[in-house]
Design a protein around this motif. Structure first.
Motif, short mmCIF file in Angstrom:
data_model
loop_
_atom_site.label_atom_id
_atom_site.label_comp_id
_atom_site.label_asym_id
_atom_site.label_seq_id
_atom_site.Cartn_x
_atom_site.Cartn_y
_atom_site.Cartn_z
N SER A 43 31.14 49.69 39.69
CA SER A 43 30.03 49.87 40.61
C SER A 43 29.46 48.52 41.04
O SER A 43 29.71 47.49 40.42
CB SER A 43 28.92 50.70 39.95
OG SER A 43 28.29 49.94 38.93
N LEU A 44 28.71 48.54 42.11
CA LEU A 44 28.07 47.32 42.60
C LEU A 44 27.09 46.78 41.56
O LEU A 44 27.02 45.57 41.34
CB LEU A 44 27.35 47.60 43.92
CG LEU A 44 26.67 46.42 44.58
CD1 LEU A 44 27.70 45.35 44.94
CD2 LEU A 44 25.92 46.86 45.82
N ARG A 45 26.38 47.66 40.91
CA ARG A 45 25.42 47.24 39.88
C ARG A 45 26.13 46.55 38.72
O ARG A 45 25.68 45.52 38.20
CB ARG A 45 24.64 48.44 39.37
CG ARG A 45 23.63 48.10 38.33
CD ARG A 45 22.87 49.31 37.89
NE ARG A 45 21.93 48.96 36.87
CZ ARG A 45 21.22 49.83 36.21
NH1 ARG A 45 21.31 51.11 36.49
NH2 ARG A 45 20.38 49.44 35.29
N GLY A 46 27.28 47.11 38.29
CA GLY A 46 28.04 46.51 37.20
C GLY A 46 28.58 45.14 37.58
O GLY A 46 28.55 44.20 36.78
N ARG A 47 29.07 45.02 38.81
CA ARG A 47 29.57 43.72 39.28
C ARG A 47 28.42 42.71 39.32
O ARG A 47 28.58 41.56 38.92
CB ARG A 47 30.20 43.86 40.66
CG ARG A 47 31.48 44.66 40.65
CD ARG A 47 32.09 44.72 42.06
NE ARG A 47 33.17 45.65 42.15
CZ ARG A 47 34.42 45.40 41.79
NH1 ARG A 47 34.75 44.23 41.29
NH2 ARG A 47 35.36 46.31 41.93
N ASN A 53 24.96 37.68 34.35
CA ASN A 53 25.06 37.36 32.92
C ASN A 53 26.08 36.28 32.61
O ASN A 53 26.14 35.80 31.47
CB ASN A 53 25.37 38.63 32.12
CG ASN A 53 24.25 39.63 32.20
OD1 ASN A 53 23.10 39.28 32.41
ND2 ASN A 53 24.58 40.89 32.05
N ALA A 54 26.89 35.89 33.58
CA ALA A 54 27.93 34.88 33.34
C ALA A 54 27.34 33.49 33.23
O ALA A 54 26.33 33.17 33.86
CB ALA A 54 28.96 34.91 34.47
N ALA A 60 32.32 33.55 38.28
CA ALA A 60 32.19 35.00 38.13
C ALA A 60 32.14 35.67 39.49
O ALA A 60 32.76 36.72 39.70
CB ALA A 60 30.95 35.35 37.32
N PHE A 61 31.40 35.07 40.44
CA PHE A 61 31.34 35.62 41.79
C PHE A 61 32.71 35.61 42.44
O PHE A 61 33.13 36.61 43.05
CB PHE A 61 30.35 34.83 42.66
CG PHE A 61 30.33 35.31 44.08
CD1 PHE A 61 29.64 36.45 44.43
CD2 PHE A 61 31.01 34.61 45.07
CE1 PHE A 61 29.62 36.90 45.73
CE2 PHE A 61 31.01 35.05 46.38
CZ PHE A 61 30.31 36.19 46.71
N TRP A 65 34.79 38.81 43.72
CA TRP A 65 35.18 38.87 45.12
C TRP A 65 36.68 39.11 45.24
O TRP A 65 37.12 39.91 46.08
CB TRP A 65 34.77 37.60 45.85
CG TRP A 65 35.27 37.54 47.26
CD1 TRP A 65 36.15 36.66 47.77
CD2 TRP A 65 34.90 38.40 48.33
NE1 TRP A 65 36.37 36.92 49.09
CE2 TRP A 65 35.62 38.00 49.47
CE3 TRP A 65 34.05 39.49 48.44
CZ2 TRP A 65 35.50 38.62 50.70
CZ3 TRP A 65 33.95 40.13 49.68
CH2 TRP A 65 34.65 39.70 50.78
N GLN A 66 37.48 38.44 44.40
CA GLN A 66 38.93 38.64 44.43
C GLN A 66 39.28 40.08 44.03
O GLN A 66 40.20 40.68 44.59
CB GLN A 66 39.63 37.64 43.50
CG GLN A 66 39.53 36.21 43.95
CD GLN A 66 40.12 35.98 45.33
OE1 GLN A 66 41.12 36.56 45.71
NE2 GLN A 66 39.46 35.12 46.10
N ALA A 67 38.55 40.64 43.08
CA ALA A 67 38.79 42.02 42.66
C ALA A 67 38.46 42.99 43.79
O ALA A 67 39.18 43.97 44.01
CB ALA A 67 37.97 42.35 41.42
N VAL A 68 37.38 42.72 44.51
CA VAL A 68 37.01 43.59 45.64
C VAL A 68 38.06 43.48 46.74
O VAL A 68 38.50 44.49 47.31
CB VAL A 68 35.61 43.21 46.18
CG1 VAL A 68 35.33 43.89 47.50
CG2 VAL A 68 34.54 43.59 45.16
#
Length: 95
Positions: A43-47, A53-54, A60-61, A65-68
């Protein structure tokens, strides 16, 4: 026989809830928790939470972004392209 984790009632049937107290059996609870954690992960909240938290927020961003980007197929990229062209066209008409 299933034994209820809450009240200890032994149920000979293959029900998902205890007929005595109404609580779910442990396998059902584990499956629900797995589904919720999987939804939170994608979810967007989890991402957002993983980025916040990173320690290295930029890395982390970029990872998120690569995963999306990897999850978008050709039809999705076409829809995004059409939306941008439409917005550009509307801006060009107004100006």
């Amino acid at each position: 026989m299933k034994k209820c984790p809450s009240c200890g009632y032994e149920n000979p049937n293959n029900d998902i809830r205890c007929p005595e107290c109404g609580s779910f059996y442990s396998k059902i609870i584990e499956a629900i928790e797995e589904i919720v954690s999987d939804e939170e992960k994608h979810s967007l909240r989890g991402r957002y939470q993983r980025i916040i938290n990173a320690a290295n927020k930029k890395a982390a961003f970029n990872e998120e972004w690569q995963a999306v980007k990897a999850g978008i197929d050709k039809q999705g990229w076409f829809v995004i392209f059409v939306i941008f062209v439409f917005v550009f066209w509307l801006i060009a008409i107004v100006l």
